[in-house]
Write a protein that holds these residues in place. Structure first.
Motif, PDB file in Angstrom:
ATOM      1  N   SER A  50       0.311  -1.013  -0.345  1.00  0.00           N
ATOM      2  CA  SER A  50      -0.238  -0.281   0.087  1.00  0.00           C
ATOM      3  C   SER A  50       0.729   1.279   0.636  1.00  0.00           C
ATOM      4  O   SER A  50      -0.081   2.277   0.042  1.00  0.00           O
ATOM      5  CB  SER A  50      -0.831   0.323   1.120  1.00  0.00           C
ATOM      6  OG  SER A  50      -0.481  -0.114   2.307  1.00  0.00           O
ATOM      7  N   LEU A  51       2.547   0.866  -0.364  1.00  0.00           N
ATOM      8  CA  LEU A  51       3.250   2.222   0.359  1.00  0.00           C
ATOM      9  C   LEU A  51       2.829   3.370  -1.204  1.00  0.00           C
ATOM     10  O   LEU A  51       2.922   2.695  -1.927  1.00  0.00           O
ATOM     11  CB  LEU A  51       4.434   1.886  -0.621  1.00  0.00           C
ATOM     12  CG  LEU A  51       6.048   2.844   0.481  1.00  0.00           C
ATOM     13  CD1 LEU A  51       5.427   3.437   2.059  1.00  0.00           C
ATOM     14  CD2 LEU A  51       6.831   2.041   0.166  1.00  0.00           C
ATOM     15  N   GLY A  52       2.181   4.314  -1.084  1.00  0.00           N
ATOM     16  CA  GLY A  52       2.502   5.723  -2.252  1.00  0.00           C
ATOM     17  C   GLY A  52       0.777   5.384  -2.557  1.00  0.00           C
ATOM     18  O   GLY A  52       0.738   6.775  -3.054  1.00  0.00           O
ATOM     19  N   THR A  53       0.014   5.031  -1.885  1.00  0.00           N
ATOM     20  CA  THR A  53      -1.414   5.289  -1.815  1.00  0.00           C
ATOM     21  C   THR A  53      -1.687   6.596  -1.034  1.00  0.00           C
ATOM     22  O   THR A  53      -0.949   6.177   0.365  1.00  0.00           O
ATOM     23  CB  THR A  53      -2.054   3.635  -1.340  1.00  0.00           C
ATOM     24  OG1 THR A  53      -1.706   3.972   0.418  1.00  0.00           O
ATOM     25  CG2 THR A  53      -2.131   2.831  -2.330  1.00  0.00           C
ATOM     26  N   PRO A  54      -2.665   7.048  -1.374  1.00  0.00           N
ATOM     27  CA  PRO A  54      -3.568   7.456  -2.103  1.00  0.00           C
ATOM     28  C   PRO A  54      -3.049   7.711  -4.108  1.00  0.00           C
ATOM     29  O   PRO A  54      -3.360   7.529  -4.718  1.00  0.00           O
ATOM     30  CB  PRO A  54      -4.889   7.411  -2.161  1.00  0.00           C
ATOM     31  CG  PRO A  54      -4.452   8.658  -1.162  1.00  0.00           C
ATOM     32  CD  PRO A  54      -3.535   8.193  -0.707  1.00  0.00           C
ATOM     33  N   LEU A  55      -1.623   8.203  -3.448  1.00  0.00           N
ATOM     34  CA  LEU A  55      -1.681   8.990  -4.488  1.00  0.00           C
ATOM     35  C   LEU A  55      -1.108   8.046  -5.904  1.00  0.00           C
ATOM     36  O   LEU A  55      -1.283   8.124  -7.171  1.00  0.00           O
ATOM     37  CB  LEU A  55       0.256   9.198  -4.806  1.00  0.00           C
ATOM     38  CG  LEU A  55       1.192  10.187  -5.904  1.00  0.00           C
ATOM     39  CD1 LEU A  55       0.524  11.098  -6.096  1.00  0.00           C
ATOM     40  CD2 LEU A  55       2.116  10.664  -4.937  1.00  0.00           C
ATOM     41  N   LEU A  56      -1.119   6.427  -5.765  1.00  0.00           N
ATOM     42  CA  LEU A  56      -0.804   5.212  -6.520  1.00  0.00           C
ATOM     43  C   LEU A  56      -1.537   4.471  -5.982  1.00  0.00           C
ATOM     44  O   LEU A  56      -1.727   4.189  -4.671  1.00  0.00           O
ATOM     45  CB  LEU A  56       1.086   5.431  -6.776  1.00  0.00           C
ATOM     46  CG  LEU A  56       2.205   6.288  -6.510  1.00  0.00           C
ATOM     47  CD1 LEU A  56       3.462   5.532  -6.607  1.00  0.00           C
ATOM     48  CD2 LEU A  56       2.089   6.823  -8.526  1.00  0.00           C
ATOM     49  N   PRO A  57      -1.546   3.568  -7.144  1.00  0.00           N
ATOM     50  CA  PRO A  57      -3.042   2.521  -7.094  1.00  0.00           C
ATOM     51  C   PRO A  57      -2.151   0.817  -6.097  1.00  0.00           C
ATOM     52  O   PRO A  57      -0.649   1.382  -5.956  1.00  0.00           O
ATOM     53  CB  PRO A  57      -2.837   2.225  -8.248  1.00  0.00           C
ATOM     54  CG  PRO A  57      -2.860   2.905  -9.183  1.00  0.00           C
ATOM     55  CD  PRO A  57      -1.947   3.895  -8.625  1.00  0.00           C
ATOM     56  N   GLU A  58      -2.513   0.590  -5.297  1.00  0.00           N
ATOM     57  CA  GLU A  58      -1.476  -0.680  -4.366  1.00  0.00           C
ATOM     58  C   GLU A  58      -1.012  -1.339  -5.653  1.00  0.00           C
ATOM     59  O   GLU A  58      -1.176  -2.013  -6.462  1.00  0.00           O
ATOM     60  CB  GLU A  58      -2.984  -1.541  -3.900  1.00  0.00           C
ATOM     61  CG  GLU A  58      -2.359  -2.453  -3.099  1.00  0.00           C
ATOM     62  CD  GLU A  58      -3.661  -3.029  -2.132  1.00  0.00           C
ATOM     63  OE1 GLU A  58      -2.990  -4.000  -1.591  1.00  0.00           O
ATOM     64  OE2 GLU A  58      -4.795  -2.739  -2.482  1.00  0.00           O
ATOM     65  N   THR A  59       0.411  -1.221  -4.604  1.00  0.00           N
ATOM     66  CA  THR A  59       1.538  -2.385  -5.221  1.00  0.00           C
ATOM     67  C   THR A  59       2.557  -1.746  -6.639  1.00  0.00           C
ATOM     68  O   THR A  59       2.807  -1.925  -6.877  1.00  0.00           O
ATOM     69  CB  THR A  59       1.100  -3.467  -5.966  1.00  0.00           C
ATOM     70  OG1 THR A  59       0.409  -3.657  -7.109  1.00  0.00           O
ATOM     71  CG2 THR A  59       0.098  -4.437  -4.917  1.00  0.00           C
TER      72      THR A  59
END
Length: 222
Positions: A50-59
């Motif tokens: 979940s690192l980077g969410t919500p900027l990035l989708p999961e994984t």
């Protein structure tokens, strides 16, 4: 097509190697969370996805990281291969007697060590990342995956893991020292310091990584 100079290739090799080494140490710290128990280790593994969410989708962060590491690895291997080929071309006739003092054991085993590390990386991804070669293969329970992977009856996995990590250590010991020289550490005092640091970091890495499978093998982690 302009061919990169040997100096440029050495810099590429040093910088890409540093990127890979930093990842290895960060990954090692994450692995050691297994000693905190299943809950903490599983939470850490799920957090990575979940690192980077919500900027990035999961994984997505993991895939970006894998892409970056792949680029670094390709650059590292390419630079090493070209430099080796150029060295051979510059010395078409082998020395009749090559003094062993010119290179340490880790330096002489850089090539086969690199091959072992590459094969291990592929196996490791198929084992604990995709789960295809893991006896459990449940991405929701990474702690169980690790425990079952290094179970006593799968001693051959632990043996292969040990050989690969030792190869990484030898590769790292020479690589850090070479990178320090490439990036400007040329004095005798500086080179001795770089050599001692390289050996120390390699030992930390080897012990850190091997502590997990042997903890499972001996029942310290179950």
């Amino acid at each position: 097509m302009v061919r990169p100079s040997s100096v440029t290739l050495k810099i590429i090799m040093a910088v890409s190697g540093i990127v890979l080494v930093l990842f290895l140490f960060v990954h090692m710290v994450g692995n050691l969370k297994i000693f905190l128990g299943a809950t903490d280790f599983n939470h850490y593994a799920h957090w990575l996805r979940s690192l980077g969410t919500p900027l990035l989708p999961e994984t997505w962060y993991l895939w970006i990281q894998r892409a970056g590491l792949t680029i670094a690895l390709i650059a590292h291997v390419y630079a090493a291969a070209v430099l080796t080929r150029r060295a051979r071309a510059a010395r078409p006739v082998k020395y009749a007697h090559r003094p062993k003092i010119q290179s340490s054991y880790s330096a002489r085993t850089m090539r086969w060590g690199g091959v072992i590390v590459l094969l291990f990386a592929i196996y490791h991804i198929l084992d604990l990342t995709t789960g295809h070669l893991n006896p459990n293969g449940d991405r929701e329970h990474p702690y169980t995956n690790v425990v079952q992977d290094f179970a006593p009856d799968r001693w051959y996995v632990t043996l292969f893991y040990t050989l690969a990590i030792v190869a990484v250590g030898l590769h790292l010991a020479h690589g850090i020292f070479s990178a320090a020289r490439t990036l400007g550490q040329q004095t005798m005092k500086g080179q001795r310091r770089a050599k001692h640091i390289a050996i120390a970091l390699s030992l930390v890495l080897v012990v850190g990584y091997l502590s997990v499978p042997f903890a499972v093998l001996t029942g310290l982690v179950d």
